[in-house]
Design a protein around this motif. Structure first.
Motif, PDB file in Angstrom:
ATOM      1  N   GLY A  10     -38.161  29.896  64.133  1.00 25.51           N
ATOM      2  CA  GLY A  10     -38.723  29.103  65.203  1.00 25.51           C
ATOM      3  C   GLY A  10     -39.331  30.038  66.222  1.00 25.51           C
ATOM      4  O   GLY A  10     -38.759  31.087  66.499  1.00 25.51           O
ATOM      5  N   SER A  11     -40.485  29.731  66.731  1.00 26.14           N
ATOM      6  CA  SER A  11     -41.190  30.486  67.763  1.00 26.14           C
ATOM      7  C   SER A  11     -41.934  31.712  67.242  1.00 26.14           C
ATOM      8  O   SER A  11     -42.585  32.393  68.008  1.00 26.14           O
ATOM      9  CB  SER A  11     -40.260  30.903  68.923  1.00 26.14           C
ATOM     10  OG  SER A  11     -39.553  32.077  68.583  1.00 26.14           O
ATOM     11  N   TYR A  12     -41.843  32.004  65.941  1.00 28.97           N
ATOM     12  CA  TYR A  12     -42.608  33.141  65.425  1.00 28.97           C
ATOM     13  C   TYR A  12     -44.049  32.747  65.067  1.00 28.97           C
ATOM     14  O   TYR A  12     -44.826  33.584  64.638  1.00 28.97           O
ATOM     15  CB  TYR A  12     -41.934  33.733  64.176  1.00 28.97           C
ATOM     16  CG  TYR A  12     -40.872  34.779  64.495  1.00 28.97           C
ATOM     17  CD1 TYR A  12     -40.158  34.710  65.693  1.00 28.97           C
ATOM     18  CD2 TYR A  12     -40.606  35.824  63.627  1.00 28.97           C
ATOM     19  CE1 TYR A  12     -39.175  35.649  65.983  1.00 28.97           C
ATOM     20  CE2 TYR A  12     -39.634  36.767  63.921  1.00 28.97           C
ATOM     21  CZ  TYR A  12     -38.914  36.678  65.106  1.00 28.97           C
ATOM     22  OH  TYR A  12     -37.955  37.599  65.392  1.00 28.97           O
ATOM     23  N   ALA A  13     -44.362  31.466  65.188  1.00 31.89           N
ATOM     24  CA  ALA A  13     -45.726  31.040  64.886  1.00 31.89           C
ATOM     25  C   ALA A  13     -46.165  29.984  65.888  1.00 31.89           C
ATOM     26  O   ALA A  13     -46.325  28.820  65.555  1.00 31.89           O
ATOM     27  CB  ALA A  13     -45.793  30.493  63.463  1.00 31.89           C
ATOM     28  N   PRO A  57     -37.834  37.299  56.566  1.00 30.00           N
ATOM     29  CA  PRO A  57     -36.395  37.564  56.686  1.00 30.00           C
ATOM     30  C   PRO A  57     -36.151  38.868  57.435  1.00 30.00           C
ATOM     31  O   PRO A  57     -37.056  39.677  57.590  1.00 30.00           O
ATOM     32  CB  PRO A  57     -35.958  37.702  55.226  1.00 30.00           C
ATOM     33  CG  PRO A  57     -37.174  38.152  54.506  1.00 30.00           C
ATOM     34  CD  PRO A  57     -38.341  37.514  55.208  1.00 30.00           C
ATOM     35  N   SER A  58     -34.934  39.063  57.897  1.00 32.92           N
ATOM     36  CA  SER A  58     -34.592  40.311  58.565  1.00 32.92           C
ATOM     37  C   SER A  58     -34.485  41.427  57.531  1.00 32.92           C
ATOM     38  O   SER A  58     -34.291  41.178  56.346  1.00 32.92           O
ATOM     39  CB  SER A  58     -33.265  40.165  59.307  1.00 32.92           C
ATOM     40  OG  SER A  58     -33.402  39.169  60.284  1.00 32.92           O
ATOM     41  N   HIS A  59     -34.553  42.639  58.018  1.00 35.95           N
ATOM     42  CA  HIS A  59     -34.673  43.777  57.112  1.00 35.95           C
ATOM     43  C   HIS A  59     -33.481  43.934  56.189  1.00 35.95           C
ATOM     44  O   HIS A  59     -33.599  44.467  55.097  1.00 35.95           O
ATOM     45  CB  HIS A  59     -34.848  45.066  57.940  1.00 35.95           C
ATOM     46  CG  HIS A  59     -33.614  45.448  58.687  1.00 35.95           C
ATOM     47  ND1 HIS A  59     -33.264  44.837  59.888  1.00 35.95           N
ATOM     48  CD2 HIS A  59     -32.629  46.345  58.419  1.00 35.95           C
ATOM     49  CE1 HIS A  59     -32.121  45.362  60.310  1.00 35.95           C
ATOM     50  NE2 HIS A  59     -31.718  46.283  59.437  1.00 35.95           N
ATOM     51  N   THR A 212     -25.850  35.949  71.897  1.00 38.71           N
ATOM     52  CA  THR A 212     -27.257  35.519  71.937  1.00 38.71           C
ATOM     53  C   THR A 212     -28.171  36.524  71.262  1.00 38.71           C
ATOM     54  O   THR A 212     -27.790  37.661  70.991  1.00 38.71           O
ATOM     55  CB  THR A 212     -27.712  35.344  73.400  1.00 38.71           C
ATOM     56  OG1 THR A 212     -29.031  34.821  73.413  1.00 38.71           O
ATOM     57  CG2 THR A 212     -27.711  36.684  74.127  1.00 38.71           C
ATOM     58  N   TRP A 213     -29.363  36.080  70.958  1.00 38.59           N
ATOM     59  CA  TRP A 213     -30.446  37.008  70.663  1.00 38.59           C
ATOM     60  C   TRP A 213     -30.989  37.465  71.995  1.00 38.59           C
ATOM     61  O   TRP A 213     -31.107  36.657  72.933  1.00 38.59           O
ATOM     62  CB  TRP A 213     -31.558  36.280  69.901  1.00 38.59           C
ATOM     63  CG  TRP A 213     -31.187  35.863  68.509  1.00 38.59           C
ATOM     64  CD1 TRP A 213     -30.534  36.607  67.588  1.00 38.59           C
ATOM     65  CD2 TRP A 213     -31.474  34.601  67.895  1.00 38.59           C
ATOM     66  NE1 TRP A 213     -30.389  35.902  66.424  1.00 38.59           N
ATOM     67  CE2 TRP A 213     -30.972  34.661  66.581  1.00 38.59           C
ATOM     68  CE3 TRP A 213     -32.114  33.438  68.300  1.00 38.59           C
ATOM     69  CZ2 TRP A 213     -31.078  33.598  65.687  1.00 38.59           C
ATOM     70  CZ3 TRP A 213     -32.224  32.400  67.429  1.00 38.59           C
ATOM     71  CH2 TRP A 213     -31.700  32.470  66.121  1.00 38.59           C
ATOM     72  N   ASP A 214     -31.331  38.705  72.095  1.00 41.00           N
ATOM     73  CA  ASP A 214     -31.858  39.171  73.390  1.00 41.00           C
ATOM     74  C   ASP A 214     -33.076  38.361  73.813  1.00 41.00           C
ATOM     75  O   ASP A 214     -33.253  38.014  74.975  1.00 41.00           O
ATOM     76  CB  ASP A 214     -32.168  40.673  73.346  1.00 41.00           C
ATOM     77  CG  ASP A 214     -33.105  41.058  72.206  1.00 41.00           C
ATOM     78  OD1 ASP A 214     -33.545  40.139  71.463  1.00 41.00           O
ATOM     79  OD2 ASP A 214     -33.398  42.260  72.049  1.00 41.00           O
ATOM     80  N   ILE A 240     -34.411  43.776  62.625  1.00 42.36           N
ATOM     81  CA  ILE A 240     -35.876  43.805  62.553  1.00 42.36           C
ATOM     82  C   ILE A 240     -36.286  42.679  61.626  1.00 42.36           C
ATOM     83  O   ILE A 240     -35.892  42.647  60.457  1.00 42.36           O
ATOM     84  CB  ILE A 240     -36.386  45.131  61.963  1.00 42.36           C
ATOM     85  CG1 ILE A 240     -35.797  46.317  62.726  1.00 42.36           C
ATOM     86  CG2 ILE A 240     -37.903  45.157  61.983  1.00 42.36           C
ATOM     87  CD1 ILE A 240     -36.031  47.656  62.029  1.00 42.36           C
ATOM     88  N   ASP A 241     -37.033  41.744  62.149  1.00 39.76           N
ATOM     89  CA  ASP A 241     -37.559  40.711  61.267  1.00 39.76           C
ATOM     90  C   ASP A 241     -38.838  41.242  60.643  1.00 39.76           C
ATOM     91  O   ASP A 241     -39.635  41.900  61.301  1.00 39.76           O
ATOM     92  CB  ASP A 241     -37.815  39.422  62.046  1.00 39.76           C
ATOM     93  CG  ASP A 241     -36.485  38.789  62.459  1.00 39.76           C
ATOM     94  OD1 ASP A 241     -35.484  39.020  61.768  1.00 39.76           O
ATOM     95  OD2 ASP A 241     -36.463  38.068  63.479  1.00 39.76           O
ATOM     96  N   THR A 242     -39.007  40.944  59.342  1.00 39.98           N
ATOM     97  CA  THR A 242     -40.070  41.622  58.594  1.00 39.98           C
ATOM     98  C   THR A 242     -41.124  40.646  58.086  1.00 39.98           C
ATOM     99  O   THR A 242     -41.034  39.448  58.316  1.00 39.98           O
ATOM    100  CB  THR A 242     -39.468  42.301  57.354  1.00 39.98           C
ATOM    101  OG1 THR A 242     -39.004  41.281  56.468  1.00 39.98           O
ATOM    102  CG2 THR A 242     -38.315  43.218  57.740  1.00 39.98           C
TER     103      THR A 242
HETATM  104  N1  LIG Z   1     -36.269  33.188  68.394  1.00 44.69           N
HETATM  105  C1  LIG Z   1     -36.265  33.829  67.132  1.00 44.69           C
HETATM  106  C2  LIG Z   1     -35.190  34.783  66.953  1.00 44.69           C
HETATM  107  C3  LIG Z   1     -35.255  35.482  65.622  1.00 44.69           C
HETATM  108  C4  LIG Z   1     -34.024  36.256  65.384  1.00 44.69           C
HETATM  109  N2  LIG Z   1     -33.894  36.914  64.164  1.00 44.69           N
HETATM  110  C5  LIG Z   1     -32.548  37.370  64.134  1.00 44.69           C
HETATM  111  C6  LIG Z   1     -31.989  37.991  62.902  1.00 44.69           C
HETATM  112  C7  LIG Z   1     -30.523  38.222  63.086  1.00 44.69           C
HETATM  113  N3  LIG Z   1     -29.863  38.672  61.940  1.00 44.69           N
END
Ligand SMILES: NCCCCNCCCN
Ligand SMILES: Nc1ncnc2c1ncn2[C@@H]1O[C@H](COP(=O)(O)OP(=O)(O)OP(=O)(O)O)[C@@H](O)[C@H]1O
Ligand SMILES: Nc1ncnc2c1ncn2[C@@H]1O[C@H](COP(=O)(O)OP(=O)(O)OP(=O)(O)O)[C@@H](O)[C@H]1O
Ligand SMILES: [Mg+2]
Ligand SMILES: [Mg+2]
Lengths: 334, 287, 289, 364, 364
Positions: A10-13, A57-59, A212-214, A240-242
């Motif tokens: 969500g929010s990546y596009a 996906p994340s790395h 939380t996510w930062d 790191i999202d890839t």
């Molecule tokens: N709002 C989008 C946050 C994306 C976070 N990716 C996290 C991966 C954690 N393993």
């Protein structure tokens, strides 16, 4: 027209970026499906790598999965403008996702998972385990996914990543973690499931401290400067999202175009405004919007940065062990 | 005097109050969900910050109305598309089943009839996973054995249609069969007797009689398809219908009043559709 | 003879969609998950046949506790729906004026107009700490701080009853509708009290409807996902969630299929028991109308 | 002593008056019928007696005690419903035992009473049968037994034969009457079939539009109807409209439609000369005479016509005669031994005694 | 020439034979009825004629041509269904036009024909009405018109009056017969009501258990039944079982149940002395005599008894007499002028001519 089917967070596009992209490439239409790591993999597994043209996906979710299910396609790095990427991150991702000499992912956004608090109500949140402090009973939250398992393990003085090579040991860590989190359950208001979900809880004051996510925290900082991101004393967990291309993606060219498009500085700016996190391009911090940069500065000292713990690749089997642990926590009633 | 009703005035009042409370209970969450579609706030909760139509028509961040939200709109189109196809298919199959069980004799009829009802009592999740698993098995084997890529058997619109069809057909069969049961076969015989061919009988007598049932079966199937979640979630590919889109939005992004707006829109839409089907049923002098 | 040939042909034509549907979409897929549930994963892309998944289920209290909890709650919801729905069905079928009947019946279907998701969402908006009820209670002064009404079992039951009660009401209305008032009159005329008439005439008469409603409601509840998950929050443990988790977050199809087979087997057993105890059968209840 | 008395009962449904001031008294042990066309208020009257409707005014007394405020389950009148209302989920024995159980009688008594009542309706030993296994006539008897086992003061029967087929209905008529005299209980019987009412009853009330038109023994109603409605509804009649041309004593001379004159007794209120009346003549009061035979016979009305058709029906055969003016007349005509045979097309004269016709003032 | 002939028709449903070797011939323009109890196979026979069932064997000829292989929509027999089967989704005009349209006639012709047939059934101008707006009798006529507009060779009617109420049924009986003579078409009429069959038909076939027991004119069936079944089914009878004690010419002396002796004509196959027979005597053939009055009268059977009850029913009144032996006898007894009045309890003698009784061998 060609369609580019994105499987992403969500929010990546954001719509704005899609609009710009479609203006630039009028014969490409972008369709977005929101997902998270687990579902991305499950979905692609179910489709055998079909149905989507670009996934994020994340790395740490690529290597083992690819070995077992073969749901990704090797990337053609010549089609990606890797020169704009922050070399440290690029090399890190490549190292994590190279199989038989083929690279399967390049970095996009990175960030950390840590803690967040409304400092006017919770002035001294420091450790993952502070979420279980009874004085905040019914006012804290976390996401019931692997992040909190790892975080809690660190808070208990363990190094879970090191234990990946000895699964028995890892299991004992998980058992301890589970016990702790089960005991903590009563202290929580609820488990949050998505960024805005958490935002709502924080903004309405229903929750005052949370894992939380930062990026989420940065966004909230703009709306309520009392809400701070707090890197735990044991170190924030970095992810790191890839970008990956599913094995049966049908619009590789469009996918490469999207990758290159969103790495352009002006788009990175927009993207970061939407996600709240930093892109893995050179000078990313400068491309952050004003308020977010302030939030980052408020959150991290250099020491914190040094203390970052990057998610390690998940070897086969670990996912299952963690899944069971999560289930156990979910099922526990006290 | 109605002997079924309580005779004492007090009891009667209590009873009516109970009924009123019940309907209030039915309406409450819908009213709540609908109401916040008009709240000028970014979260669907109190306090009330004034009336707005922004969650329908707004086009500037952060208030992007549902009619400017392409993902929701795409979900809506997907839902409509899937709904129409699956309803048409299940009405067609339901009609065949109704004729089969109402008009024909064949061995093991009772056992087969039970089989026809069974999908109604299999949890949707299980229908979903079983079709997913079976389709994948077929696709994998085709891939392995012949190198055939049967992409239709991978999660996607086609599987969603099959999944919904698998239980909607039971519903449509029962609806149509109920009407066919009331049909007096001597009407068909009368038409034959008056010189009509079998096809003509079907076209001029039987089908016109079944029409209201076909219509309401279609509407029911459409509404159920439109709101189905459990089966669909397992089978969906990249073309997610609206409920899935909304769910993704809700749990992966968070609930914003635009979801209330969509809910309100759906309530009005389904309500009108349901009403229409009732009106169509009632306008017939035939029963 | 010619006519019987065309008869046979048309029988085959009518039979085809039915057979395709049942075999391809119901029977084979069920065999499919049974097959998958018997595959044990012993390594990446390596499987062998056995009951390992079932043994794992039995050995893991989380799983069977969840199943039992789901069954227990489903039975509770079924009973509640019957208690809540019966008076309503009775009102619609026997007490309301003939003219308002259709209207009331339609009102009962209101929850059907929107998806499970919207319904659950509605409850969330209503019950959350910052929701309408909490707000109203504070406004009236009954409480002086916000109250959280989400995320507990009572809420889950309320939400589930809400979602399924109309499936109880519909069959009840249709059986009660078929009961001639003169049956009740005869009951009173012969000296019966309200209670006797209810117990000895109305309930036995409505039995097929009651059983049919209970079956459908039980199945729907046991198979529901969104309502218990969204309203139950951190404490929601629902067996379907286990299935989804296995399929969607754990990509462990073998375990997921096992759970699927177990859920179906278990619920079927409950229903079979219910039918046996009440002396009804599936065709005479669920398919009655 | 009367088992059942109703006094001035009125029942309104909104603006519509279904029962409009009905009074009746039924002596102990008699068979009383209410006969009337559909919708005249018979069922409503019965439901008031059973307690399922509250009268707007008037009183109902059972064995002399007013019961208007007694709830239905406390009144000792039992009812056989039009569609019997046997409980399908109970077997025969349970159906019959139902009322006894409601009274809380003990098991042994119940078993004995059920067995004995089944004996009395000549169906011993059927306790275990399901209702659906019974024939129409058997159900009928079970429905009666279910009531009779409770020893009601009055048994109400609402068109109980309506659902049976022809032959069975004929049979049950006689059986019902015999059951009544056997149980020696007061029966109040509702029907729209005049032959049922006439054959079975000691007294019949003819009901129309919520009111009783006449109460009397079957023969009285048949031979001396007090209103045009009763004359038309009870038994078959030839019926013509006409105007009174003269009145002499109890006889009026009436000119019907096409200039034909006939003399008839005056029934009910006296018409005026020139007033409109309806004339009723029973087919069995008429005779077929050879053409012109007795035209001049005194105290006889005669009409000339041709035989239109023969309606053979055994003992109830009729001849349809068409007069020159096109009027159709039904005449009873036994077609067996001893009678003149007539054939369609024969010219005949139809004759009947002056006193055999009855005329009633229209609208009065 | 016969409009319809059936030859040895047999229809089996599984092991059960519903129609068992039926043959019939219906002359042009006549009114033919099939009379029989429920379930005897009447409808099955008619459905074979209309083409909805295939006979297992036998032949059906319309105007001399065999139609067994002709599909139902190609046979020129039209059928009025028991519940009429008017199309509810079409109005009256469309209902009537349906068959014409199927034939592909042109619009103008159709309109004209519909109007003309409505005229003939005295319902001009109702084309636009909905079926639900018609009364029972009107629907009846529309159903007939819908068939008649197609000029069928034969019109089949399956108990068309069954659903009507009592008074209307009486009326429609006469109307149907008149419609038939007006259209001058062959009618094949099915009923289980003997009075309908007797009143309307030129010929009646009495059916039982899938077979025809007797075909004949109504009067023949009534007065000269050939089998015990016909004697019992057509018209009312007193019926006793007994054994033959002696035979003299066409008369047999029969001892019934309780030692009573009576003389009756022999119907059907001759019984043997000592054989079991059933005796039938019509109530209207009997007379009530004062007690002991004519005991010695020649050629008369007499029985002593007491009056059990009076079944008053106008012209069709009966007296129920109970003999010492407990036998119940129904005797026609007009209770009006000129007749001796009897009262329950009176001792009476019932007498009837030897020739008025008929006896049939049991099982033969
Ligand atoms: N709002 C989008 C946050 C994306 C976070 N990716 C996290 C991966 C954690 N393993
Ligand atoms: N509950 C009611 N509300 C309004 N009108 C009623 C009600 N019950 C009966 N009526 C009207 O009262 C009139 C008399 O009805 P009732 O049932 O007593 O007739 P009935 O003589 O028994 O007729 P039938 O022979 O058809 O049974 C009818 O016109 C009916 O429509
Ligand atoms: N399709 C069928 N299958 C099996 N048995 C049948 C079928 N149709 C009729 N029968 C049986 O054949 C017998 C004659 O039926 P039919 O309908 O011809 O009787 P009917 O004389 O018309 O009776 P009714 O007067 O009740 O209409 C009945 O015993 C019936 O049960
Ligand atoms: Mg009535
Ligand atoms: Mg029949």
């Amino acid at each position: 027209a060609e369609t580019l089917r994105l499987l992403t967070w969500g929010s990546y596009a954001p719509d704005e970026i899609i609009k710009l992209f479609e203006e630039k490439y009028p014969d490409i239409q972008v369709e977005v499906t929101f997902s998270n790591n687990e579902e991305m993999v499950a979905k692609l597994r179910a489709t055998g790598g079909a149905g989507f043209d670009l996934a994020q996906p994340s790395h740490d979710r690529i290597y083992a999965v690819q070995q077992e299910y073969g749901i990704y396609k090797p990337l053609d790095l010549t089609k990606i403008d890797t020169s704009v990427m922050e070399p440290k991150l690029l090399e890190g991702v490549k190292a994590n996702t190279t199989i038989d000499g083929q690279v399967y992912a390049v970095p996009h956004q990175w960030g950390t998972s840590g803690l967040m608090a409304d400092v006017s109500k919770v002035p001294d949140l420091k450790s993952w385990s502070d979420l279980c402090d009874p004085q905040y009973k019914g006012k804290t939250s976390m996401r019931l996914k692997r992040t909190i398992l790892l975080g809690t393990a660190f808070a208990m003085g363990e190094d879970p990543f090191a234990a990946y090579s000895d699964l028995d040991k890892y299991q004992t860590i998980l058992d301890k973690v589970a016990e702790k989190l089960i005991a903590c359950k009563d202290n929580l208001k609820t488990y949050w499931t998505g960024g805005d979900d958490l935002s709502n809880l924080m903004l309405s004051g229903e929750v005052v401290a949370s894992e939380t996510w930062d990026s989420t925290a940065y966004k909230l900082y703009a709306q309520n400067p009392n809400i701070h991101f707090i890197p735990p004393t044991t170190g924030a967990l970095a992810w790191i999202d890839t970008f990956t291309i599913p094995a049966k993606g049908e619009a590789d060219d469009a996918a490469y175009k999207w990758i290159n498009f969103v790495l352009q500085p002006e788009i990175v700016k927009l993207m970061s405004a939407s996600t709240g996190s930093q892109a893995s391009v050179k000078g990313a911090k400068d491309l952050l919007p004003e308020d977010k940069r302030a939030a980052v500065t408020a959150a991290f000292t250099d020491k914190d940065i040094d203390n970052l713990k990057f998610f390690a690749n998940i070897p086969p089997g670990v996912e299952d062990m963690e899944g069971k642990t999560l289930e156990k926590i979910k099922a526990a009633t006290e | 005097m109605n002997v079924a009703a309580p005779q004492s005035a007090l009891l009667r009042t209590v009873y009516v109050l109970y009924v009123v409370c019940f309907f209030a209970y039915l309406a409450a969450p819908l009213v709540a969900a609908g109401m916040f579609a008009f709240n000028d706030s970014t979260v669907p909760s109190l306090p009330w910050r004034g009336f707005t139509l922004g969650w329908f028509f707004g086009d500037t961040d952060p208030v992007i109305g549902m009619f400017h939200d392409r993902r929701l709109l795409r979900g809506l189109t997907n839902s409509l598309y899937i709904g129409v196809i699956v309803s048409a298919l299940s009405v067609a199959a339901g009609t065949c089943n109704a004729f089969l069980f109402e008009r024909r004799q064949f061995p093991f009829k009772n056992a087969l009839y039970i089989l026809m009802i069974i999908p109604l009592v299999i949890p949707g999740v299980i229908l979903g996973i079983s079709i997913l698993v079976f389709a994948s098995m077929v696709a994998n084997n085709a891939d392995r054995a012949f190198g055939l890529d049967l992409s239709a058997l991978r999660p996607g619109t086609f599987l969603v249609v099959l999944g919904q069809f698998s239980f909607l057909t039971t519903i449509t069969s029962l609806v149509i069969q109920a009407r066919l049961k009331k049909f007096d076969v001597s009407l068909e015989e009368a038409a034959l007797n008056l010189g009509a061919s079998r096809l003509k009988v079907l076209a001029t007598v039987t089908m016109p009689y079944l029409m209201p049932a076909l219509f309401s079966a279609f509407v029911v199937a459409f509404l159920v398809s439109f709101e189905n979640f459990n089966t669909t979630l397992m089978l969906v590919g990249s073309d997610a219908p609206l409920t899935i889109t909304m769910y993704d939005r809700m749990v992966k992004v968070g609930s914003t009043p635009v979801l209330n707006a969509v809910s309100f829109f759906l309530m009005v839409g389904s309500g009108l559709l349901a009403l229409l089907s009732v009106v169509v049923q009632r306008d017939r002098p035939s029963d | 003879m010619l006519r019987s040939d065309t008869g046979k042909l048309s029988l085959i034509l009518l039979m085809t969609p039915f057979v395709l549907w049942i075999v391809l979409l119901i029977l084979l897929p069920q065999l499919g998950i049974t097959f998958v549930s018997l595959r044990e994963k012993i390594g990446p892309r390596q499987y062998e046949f056995g009951f390992g998944n079932y043994i794992a289920f039995i050995q893991e209290p989380i799983y069977w506790n969840t199943l039992l909890r789901t069954a227990w709650m489903s039975i509770l919801v079924t009973v509640m729906s019957l208690l809540v729905g019966f008076p309503i069905a009775f009102y619609i079928a026997k007490i309301a004026q003939r003219r308002s009947r259709a209207g009331l019946f339609l009102l009962c279907l209101i929850p059907l107009w929107v998806s499970d998701l919207v319904r659950a969402f509605g409850w969330i908006v209503l019950l959350r700490e910052t929701g309408l009820i909490s707000g109203a209670l504070q406004y009236v002064g009954l409480v002086n701080g916000p109250v959280e009404m989400l995320y507990n079992d009572v809420t889950v039951v309320i939400g589930l009853v809400y979602t399924v009660v109309l499936f109880m009401i519909v069959p009840l209305v249709s059986t009660l509708d078929g009961m001639d008032n003169s049956m009740l009159e005869a009951g009173y005329n012969l000296g019966g009290s309200r209670l006797t008439v209810f117990r000895r005439i109305i309930v036995p008469y409505a039995m097929p409807g009651i059983v049919s409603g209970c079956i459908i409601v039980f199945m729907l509840t046991a198979g529901s996902y969104l309502t218990p998950i969204l309203l139950g929050g951190k404490n929601s443990m629902w067996f379907t969630e286990q299935i989804y988790d296995q399929f969607i977050t754990r990509y462990n199809w073998e375990a997921g299929a096992t759970f699927g087979v177990l859920l179906l087997g278990f619920t079927s057993m409950v229903i079979w028991l219910g039918l046996k105890l009440t002396g009804q059968n599936l065709a005479s209840t669920v398919a009655k109308d | 002593m009367f088992d059942l008395e109703c006094e001035n009962l009125v029942k309104r449904f909104g603006p519509f008056t279904a029962v409009d001031g009905v009074s009746l008294e039924i002596p102990s042990g008699s068979f009383f019928s209410i006969l009337g066309p559909s919708g005249c208020g018979k069922t409503t009257l019965m439901r008031m007696i059973a307690g399922f409707e509250n009268p707007n005014s008037g009183d109902i007394r059972l064995k002399g005690k007013s019961v208007v405020t007694t709830p239905p389950n406390k009144r000792n009148v039992k009812m056989v419903f039009q569609h019997l209302a046997l409980f399908p989920m109970m077997n025969v024995g349970e159906n019959i035992a139902y009322g006894l159980r409601c009274r809380g009688e003990n098991k042994a008594d119940i078993t004995a009473k059920v067995a004995s009542v089944l004996e009395r309706i000549s169906m011993p030993g059927v306790q275990e049968k399901q209702i659906s296994q019974l024939s129409g006539g058997q159900k009928q008897r079970i429905a009666i037994a279910r009531c009779m086992v409770l020893n009601p003061d009055v048994l109400l029967l609402d068109e109980p034969l309506g659902a049976l087929d022809l032959k069975l209905r004929e049979h049950m008529k006689i059986e019902l009457k015999q059951l009544q005299s056997q149980f020696d209980t007061t029966f109040l019987y509702i029907t729209h079939d005049q032959s049922e009412a006439l054959v079975m009853s000691d007294n019949v009330a003819v009901m129309n539009g919520g009111r009783f038109e006449q109460i009397g023994a079957p023969e009285t109603l048949y031979h001396a109807p007090k209103t045009a409605f009763v004359a038309g509804f009870v038994g078959d009649s030839n019926r013509w409209s006409g105007t009174v041309s003269s009145i002499a004593g109890d006889l009026a001379k009436v000119t019907v439609g096409n200039g034909l004159e006939m003399v008839a007794s005056i029934g009910g209120a006296r018409p005026q000369t020139g007033g409109e009346v309806e004339v009723f003549v029973r087919p069995e009061a008429m005779q077929l005479l050879a053409k012109g035979a007795a035209t001049a016979m005194a105290a006889m009305n005669t009409l000339d016509g041709v035989v239109d058709s023969l309606l053979f029906n055994g003992a109830a055969s009729r001849v349809l005669v068409r007069t020159q003016a096109g009027l159709l007349i039904e005449v009873v005509h036994r077609m067996d031994a001893g009678q003149v045979r007539v054939n369609p097309g024969d010219a005949v004269t139809v004759g009947w005694a002056h006193g055999a016709g009855l005329c009633f003032r229209v609208g009065g």
